[in-house]
Design an enzyme around this catalytic site. Structure first.
Site, PDB file in Angstrom:
ATOM      1  CE1 TYR A  73      -3.563  -2.579   0.678  1.00 26.18           C
ATOM      2  CE2 TYR A  73      -4.648  -0.512   1.194  1.00 26.18           C
ATOM      3  CZ  TYR A  73      -4.715  -1.849   0.883  1.00 26.18           C
ATOM      4  OH  TYR A  73      -5.935  -2.445   0.775  1.00 26.18           O
ATOM      5  CE  LYS A  77       1.692 -17.746  -2.939  1.00 29.45           C
ATOM      6  NZ  LYS A  77       0.814 -18.926  -3.097  1.00 29.45           N
ATOM      7  CG  ASP A 123      -2.245 -20.170  -1.866  1.00 26.62           C
ATOM      8  OD1 ASP A 123      -1.760 -20.197  -0.706  1.00 26.62           O
ATOM      9  OD2 ASP A 123      -1.711 -20.759  -2.826  1.00 26.62           O
ATOM     10  CG  ASP A 136      -8.174  -4.583   1.629  1.00 29.68           C
ATOM     11  OD1 ASP A 136      -9.101  -4.115   2.306  1.00 29.68           O
ATOM     12  OD2 ASP A 136      -8.110  -4.471   0.389  1.00 29.68           O
ATOM     13  CG  ASP A 155     -13.758  -6.712   1.995  1.00 30.45           C
ATOM     14  OD1 ASP A 155     -13.535  -6.054   3.034  1.00 30.45           O
ATOM     15  OD2 ASP A 155     -14.240  -6.203   0.965  1.00 30.45           O
TER      16      ASP A 155
HETATM   17  C1  IPM Z   1     -10.395  -0.952   4.024  1.00 28.72           C
HETATM   18  C2  IPM Z   1     -10.617  -0.310   2.680  1.00 28.72           C
HETATM   19  C3  IPM Z   1      -9.416   0.571   2.353  1.00 28.72           C
HETATM   20  C4  IPM Z   1      -8.202  -0.335   2.274  1.00 28.72           C
HETATM   21  C5  IPM Z   1      -9.572   1.419   1.095  1.00 28.72           C
HETATM   22  C6  IPM Z   1     -10.813   2.276   1.152  1.00 28.72           C
HETATM   23  C7  IPM Z   1      -8.356   2.251   0.835  1.00 28.72           C
HETATM   24  O1  IPM Z   1     -10.836  -1.274   1.691  1.00 28.72           O
HETATM   25  O2  IPM Z   1     -10.303  -0.215   5.014  1.00 28.72           O
HETATM   26  O3  IPM Z   1     -10.327  -2.174   4.093  1.00 28.72           O
HETATM   27  O4  IPM Z   1      -7.932  -0.931   1.215  1.00 28.72           O
HETATM   28  O5  IPM Z   1      -7.509  -0.455   3.265  1.00 28.72           O
HETATM   29 MN    MN Z   2     -10.945  -3.308   2.462  1.00 27.99          MN
END
Ligand code: IPM
Ligand code: MN
Length: 371
Positions: free
Chosen positions: A142, A189, A221, A245, A249
């Site tokens: 990042y 990884k 993975d 990240d 999700d």
């Molecule tokens: C999160 C979001 C952020 C990230 C974005 C909005 C930059 O997806 O907080 O998980 O990738 O960290």
């Molecule tokens: Mn995110």
């Protein structure tokens, strides 16, 4: 306790869900005799529209002066399909994380018994899942050097980590495991990436300091697969920025709605609390956004300041709302409960919890009595 809280509600549904959290924190302050003050500032697309910058200086200064930050969401579809946009809302959040040194992002994922049927995953797979994800937040790909060749046909993003960056977040993850089921899984990884091999070495070297914690490793993975095949095997998960990240999700489907997942981003001096969902522009202003992720983030804020009983009161009220299906349409399509209704139920539950006898057949949300 006196707390001065910076409120950066941002874009899309950010303001509506954050508004509910402020209601809840105000109810907690009243009940437990604290003094919480809230001060708002711009961030994200709305800040770009109004000031030209996703993180205006005034906003950063407010955050530097505040005890904590309550964050909503950022993002606007007008930037999503425009890779050449010079300023983007997300830069506001990334700059904030970096400027405040928020190196650890903590994301709890839990399968509530009464919501097992809401997840697209089978109930027997997700039952009893309770994972605490520790994502490194200010390093890795990042924030590494980015390049784009002059002809625009070649690009690169550097992923780098230092021992110190790994150790500080790993210490938090080990300590969290000690207070839970004493298992820590490092996701990396290491079969391919040098940075992952560094993570493995450093974390392995730290393990003897936490002899009661069992440390294990998974390639990312495989971890992605395990997260939906057998998520209850995880206790605390530790991983670098980008893997965290993605994995978080993915893990959000276990709870039945991404609208339930809270997070805390912690540094040595500052702390920010935000739902993990995005700005959900399609829902903006419709009163259908789930405020629970934001409210549970506010509970993490209370925990952070040692207000453990207060945090527990908020979580109990949220669980009661979930058990009674007083939930927005993502979880209860036929209930007709709005963002505001859910927030108000939780607020009133907190105000009245000591005297209340909740009868699920007789609930009137937003009308001061839930008897
Ligand atoms: C999160 C979001 C952020 C990230 C974005 C909005 C930059 O997806 O907080 O998980 O990738 O960290
Ligand atoms: Mn995110």
């Amino acid at each position: 306790m006196n707390l001065h809280i910076a409120v950066l509600s941002g874009d899309g549904i950010g303001p509506e869900v954050t508004h509910q959290s402020i209601k809840i924190l105000t109810a907690i302050a009243e009940k437990y005799q604290h003094n919480f003050t809230f001060e708002e500032a711009l961030v994200g697309a709305i800040a770009i529209d109004k000031t030209g910058a996703p993180l205006p200086e005034q906003t950063l200064n407010l955050c530097l002066d505040a005890d904590a930050i309550l964050f909503g969401a950022i993002g606007d579809p007008k930037y999503d399909n425009n890779p050449s946009a010079k300023v983007r809302p997300e830069q506001g959040l990334l700059a904030l994380r970096k400027s405040l040194g928020l190196y650890a992002n903590i994301r709890p994922v839990k399968a509530y018994d009464s919501l097992l049927s809401k997840s697209p995953l089978k109930e027997e797979i997700i039952k009893n899942t309770d994972v605490m994800i520790y994502r490194e937040l200010t390093g890795g790909i990042y924030f590494g050097k980015k390049t784009l060749s002059e002809d625009g046909n070649e690009a690169s993003d550097l992923c780098s980590y230092s021992k110190e960056e790994i150790e500080r977040v790993a210490h938090l993850a080990f300590k969290s495991a000690q207070s839970r089921r004493k298992k820590l899984t490092l996701i990396d990884k290491a079969n391919v990436l040098e940075t992952s091999r560094l993570w493995r070495r450093i974390v392995t070297e730290m393990a003897p300091q936490y002899p009661d914690v069992v440390l294990d490793f998974l390639f990312v993975d495989n971890a992605a697969m395990q997260m939906v095949l057998n998520p209850s095997q995880f206790d605390v998960v530790l991983t670098e920025n980008m893997f965290g990240d993605i994995i978080s999700d993915e893990a959000s489907v276990i709870g039945g709605s991404i609208g339930l997942l809270a997070s805390a981003s912690i540094g040595n001096k500052y702390a920010l609390f935000e739902p993990i969902h995005g700005s959900y522009p399609q829902a903006t202003g419709k009163g259908i956004a789930n405020p629970i992720a934001s409210i549970l983030s506010a509970a993490m804020l209370l925990d952070h300041f040692g207000l453990v009983e207060e945090a527990e009161t908020v979580r109990d009220a949220v669980e009661r709302a979930i058990d009674l299906e007083i939930c927005t349409p993502d979880l209860n399509a036929r209930g007709g409960y709005s963002t505001e209704n859910v927030g108000t139920f939780i607020e009133e539950f907190i105000e009245n919890v000591d005297t209340l006898h909740i009868n699920s057949g007789n609930i009137s949300v937003g009308q001061s009595t839930i008897i």
